[in-house]
Enzyme design. Sequence first.
Site, PDB file in Angstrom:
ATOM      1  N   ARG A  72       7.734  42.176 -15.270  1.00  6.22           N
ATOM      2  CA  ARG A  72       8.268  41.592 -14.048  1.00  6.22           C
ATOM      3  C   ARG A  72       8.833  40.208 -14.365  1.00  6.22           C
ATOM      4  NH1 ARG A  72       8.380  45.985 -12.302  1.00  6.22           N
ATOM      5  NH2 ARG A  72       7.522  46.813 -10.361  1.00  6.22           N
ATOM      6  N   HIS A 117      16.851  46.160 -14.670  1.00  5.50           N
ATOM      7  CA  HIS A 117      15.602  46.828 -14.240  1.00  5.50           C
ATOM      8  C   HIS A 117      15.759  48.349 -14.359  1.00  5.50           C
ATOM      9  CE1 HIS A 117      11.832  46.296 -11.569  1.00  5.50           C
ATOM     10  NE2 HIS A 117      11.752  47.420 -12.250  1.00  5.50           N
ATOM     11  N   GLU A 156      15.940  39.828  -7.921  1.00  9.16           N
ATOM     12  CA  GLU A 156      16.690  41.064  -8.173  1.00  9.16           C
ATOM     13  C   GLU A 156      17.238  41.567  -6.841  1.00  9.16           C
ATOM     14  OE1 GLU A 156      14.308  43.946 -10.280  1.00  9.16           O
ATOM     15  OE2 GLU A 156      13.759  42.518 -11.830  1.00  9.16           O
TER      16      GLU A 156
HETATM   17  N1  LIG Z   1      10.995  47.676 -16.000  1.00 10.67           N
HETATM   18  C1  LIG Z   1      10.572  48.802 -15.447  1.00 10.67           C
HETATM   19  O1  LIG Z   1      11.370  49.708 -15.180  1.00 10.67           O
HETATM   20  C2  LIG Z   1       9.115  48.999 -15.160  1.00 10.67           C
HETATM   21  C3  LIG Z   1       8.250  47.933 -15.119  1.00 10.67           C
HETATM   22  N2  LIG Z   1       6.915  48.141 -14.873  1.00 10.67           N
HETATM   23  C4  LIG Z   1       6.037  46.969 -14.851  1.00 10.67           C
HETATM   24  O2  LIG Z   1       5.113  47.071 -15.942  1.00 10.67           O
HETATM   25  C5  LIG Z   1       3.836  46.668 -15.468  1.00 10.67           C
HETATM   26  C6  LIG Z   1       2.748  47.274 -16.337  1.00 10.67           C
HETATM   27  O3  LIG Z   1       2.731  48.677 -16.170  1.00 10.67           O
HETATM   28  P1  LIG Z   1       1.494  49.545 -16.709  1.00 10.67           P
HETATM   29  O4  LIG Z   1       1.216  49.236 -18.114  1.00 10.67           O
HETATM   30  O5  LIG Z   1       1.780  50.946 -16.334  1.00 10.67           O
HETATM   31  O6  LIG Z   1       0.347  48.972 -15.773  1.00 10.67           O
HETATM   32  P2  LIG Z   1      -1.200  48.879 -16.045  1.00 10.67           P
HETATM   33  O7  LIG Z   1      -1.828  48.575 -14.728  1.00 10.67           O
HETATM   34  O8  LIG Z   1      -1.662  50.070 -16.796  1.00 10.67           O
HETATM   35  O9  LIG Z   1      -1.350  47.598 -17.000  1.00 10.67           O
HETATM   36  C7  LIG Z   1      -1.265  46.279 -16.548  1.00 10.67           C
HETATM   37  C8  LIG Z   1      -2.197  45.472 -17.424  1.00 10.67           C
HETATM   38  O10 LIG Z   1      -2.040  44.089 -17.097  1.00 10.67           O
HETATM   39  C9  LIG Z   1      -3.304  43.505 -17.314  1.00 10.67           C
HETATM   40  N3  LIG Z   1      -3.416  42.192 -16.696  1.00 10.67           N
HETATM   41  C10 LIG Z   1      -3.586  41.883 -15.380  1.00 10.67           C
HETATM   42  N4  LIG Z   1      -3.711  40.546 -15.237  1.00 10.67           N
HETATM   43  C11 LIG Z   1      -3.598  40.010 -16.483  1.00 10.67           C
HETATM   44  C12 LIG Z   1      -3.643  38.682 -16.970  1.00 10.67           C
HETATM   45  N5  LIG Z   1      -3.849  37.630 -16.169  1.00 10.67           N
HETATM   46  N6  LIG Z   1      -3.475  38.487 -18.299  1.00 10.67           N
HETATM   47  C13 LIG Z   1      -3.276  39.526 -19.142  1.00 10.67           C
HETATM   48  N7  LIG Z   1      -3.256  40.817 -18.737  1.00 10.67           N
HETATM   49  C14 LIG Z   1      -3.409  41.048 -17.409  1.00 10.67           C
HETATM   50  C15 LIG Z   1      -4.278  44.509 -16.707  1.00 10.67           C
HETATM   51  O11 LIG Z   1      -5.603  44.304 -17.181  1.00 10.67           O
HETATM   52  C16 LIG Z   1      -3.682  45.811 -17.185  1.00 10.67           C
HETATM   53  O12 LIG Z   1      -4.283  46.258 -18.383  1.00 10.67           O
HETATM   54  C17 LIG Z   1       3.823  47.145 -14.003  1.00 10.67           C
HETATM   55  O13 LIG Z   1       2.897  46.390 -13.226  1.00 10.67           O
HETATM   56  C18 LIG Z   1       5.235  46.885 -13.567  1.00 10.67           C
HETATM   57  O14 LIG Z   1       5.328  45.577 -13.046  1.00 10.67           O
HETATM   58  C19 LIG Z   1       6.403  49.385 -14.682  1.00 10.67           C
HETATM   59  C20 LIG Z   1       7.225  50.476 -14.701  1.00 10.67           C
HETATM   60  C21 LIG Z   1       8.662  50.368 -14.893  1.00 10.67           C
HETATM   61  O1  LIG Z   2       7.685  51.644 -11.510  1.00  9.48           O
HETATM   62  C1  LIG Z   2       7.892  50.422 -11.524  1.00  9.48           C
HETATM   63  O2  LIG Z   2       6.991  49.565 -11.406  1.00  9.48           O
HETATM   64  C2  LIG Z   2       9.249  49.918 -11.709  1.00  9.48           C
HETATM   65  O3  LIG Z   2       9.458  48.825 -12.153  1.00  9.48           O
HETATM   66  C3  LIG Z   2      10.327  50.772 -11.268  1.00  9.48           C
HETATM   67  O4  LIG Z   2      11.052  50.028 -10.396  1.00  9.48           O
HETATM   68  P1  LIG Z   2      10.495  49.353  -9.005  1.00  9.48           P
HETATM   69  O5  LIG Z   2       9.011  49.197  -9.096  1.00  9.48           O
HETATM   70  O6  LIG Z   2      10.884  50.281  -7.949  1.00  9.48           O
HETATM   71  O7  LIG Z   2      11.135  48.029  -8.956  1.00  9.48           O
END
Ligand SMILES: NC(=O)C1=CN([C@@H]2O[C@H](COP(=O)(O)OP(=O)(O)OC[C@H]3O[C@@H](n4cnc5c(N)ncnc54)[C@H](O)[C@@H]3O)[C@@H](O)[C@H]2O)C=CC1
Ligand SMILES: O=C(O)C(=O)COP(=O)(O)O
Length: 322
Positions: free
Chosen positions: A242, A295, A271
């Site tokens: 993010r 994104h 965004e």
């Molecule tokens: N660019 C894109 O298209 C996408 C972006 N994302 C972003 O990626 C992020 C991560 O996704 P996942 O790995 O699936 O989520 P997840 O929930 O499996 O992992 C997030 C990790 O962040 C850690 N965390 C929370 N607070 C923290 C801190 N203060 N310091 C260090 N680590 C901390 C948590 O302990 C957790 O292990 C999502 O929250 C989303 O914002 C997700 C999907 C698509």
């Molecule tokens: O699955 C996610 O978290 C993604 O980043 C995909 O895009 P959005 O969350 O819809 O901004």
Amino acid sequence: MSEIPIVLKIDGATYFEMPQLDGYLAKHQTRLVEASLNEAISAINEHSPGAIVSGAAPIGREIMDAGLQKGLRGIVKAGTGLDNIDCEYARCQQILVENIPDYVHETVAEYAINLMLSLARKSWPVQQTMRQKGWFDITPASLGTELNGKTIGLVGFGRIARSVARIAHFGFQMSVIAYDPYVSAEEMELCAVQKAEQLEDILPHCDVVSLHTSLNNDTRNLIGEKQLAMMKSSALLINVARGGIIDETALLIALSTQKIGGVALDVYSQEPLDVNTHPIISQMISLNNVLLSPHIAWYTAEAGQRLQASVAQKCQQIIFQE
Ligand SMILES: NC(=O)C1=CN([C@@H]2O[C@H](COP(=O)(O)OP(=O)(O)OC[C@H]3O[C@@H](n4cnc5c(N)ncnc54)[C@H](O)[C@@H]3O)[C@@H](O)[C@H]2O)C=CC1
Ligand SMILES: O=C(O)C(=O)COP(=O)(O)O
């Protein structure tokens, strides 16, 4: 039967067709209503949704209060990150909030690796010049670096980071260090990853730093001037998590003073990105060691299939309790 439509926000939630959701709704003789964020409150008042499917649009108190008046049961985030939803308020109001946690971790990990490789091999300036001039004269300025055997630091060690760690370790024989206060050293060790107790412990040692935390109060601006100054001057920084996790002003200064080697961003504090109103990004665009994408890390045909099936399932559970 009384009609229980779903209000679908016109944002990330609508990029894919949702035939499975259509199927469940048809089975229960109900339907889908689409609304923009501006139209959301009037759509809620008019249609009494049982569930709201949201994409990236902010879902706050006003929408939830309107929904509560109309019997809203739950919100489904058609994505992983819940930072656009006021989950605290939903919890207080006993509105169920569901995300789709597992549709995209391999997808985003592949994209992060793609960005690392593109930055390390300076693919973008080469591609741009080939298109403009038909050939690229090799100079020391275009000298690439390799990932093999280098060290990568992961900030956050959830699903996406674990997939990145696996590819980096087994694909490129990289040493992997991760900072995540919520994941134990034992759990990381099982993934051949070394745990860092502090963020500052990984930054000076890494050739690549890749961000994978959720955006929350503790991670907002986690990477600022001090952290960037601790990184190697050759280090590559990747953010597919993010935008708010990096202080973008500090990043621009670090890039223009060669404090770090390069950056690839898929996400931004604002965004969609508007180069006219986001001067920091508009200045970054002119730098050769910057890669920007809109994104898009999650957007593949396969992830779309998984996303739409999971959204349908969550809506079915919330509305029809099946
Ligand atoms: N660019 C894109 O298209 C996408 C972006 N994302 C972003 O990626 C992020 C991560 O996704 P996942 O790995 O699936 O989520 P997840 O929930 O499996 O992992 C997030 C990790 O962040 C850690 N965390 C929370 N607070 C923290 C801190 N203060 N310091 C260090 N680590 C901390 C948590 O302990 C957790 O292990 C999502 O929250 C989303 O914002 C997700 C999907 C698509
Ligand atoms: O699955 C996610 O978290 C993604 O980043 C995909 O895009 P959005 O969350 O819809 O901004």
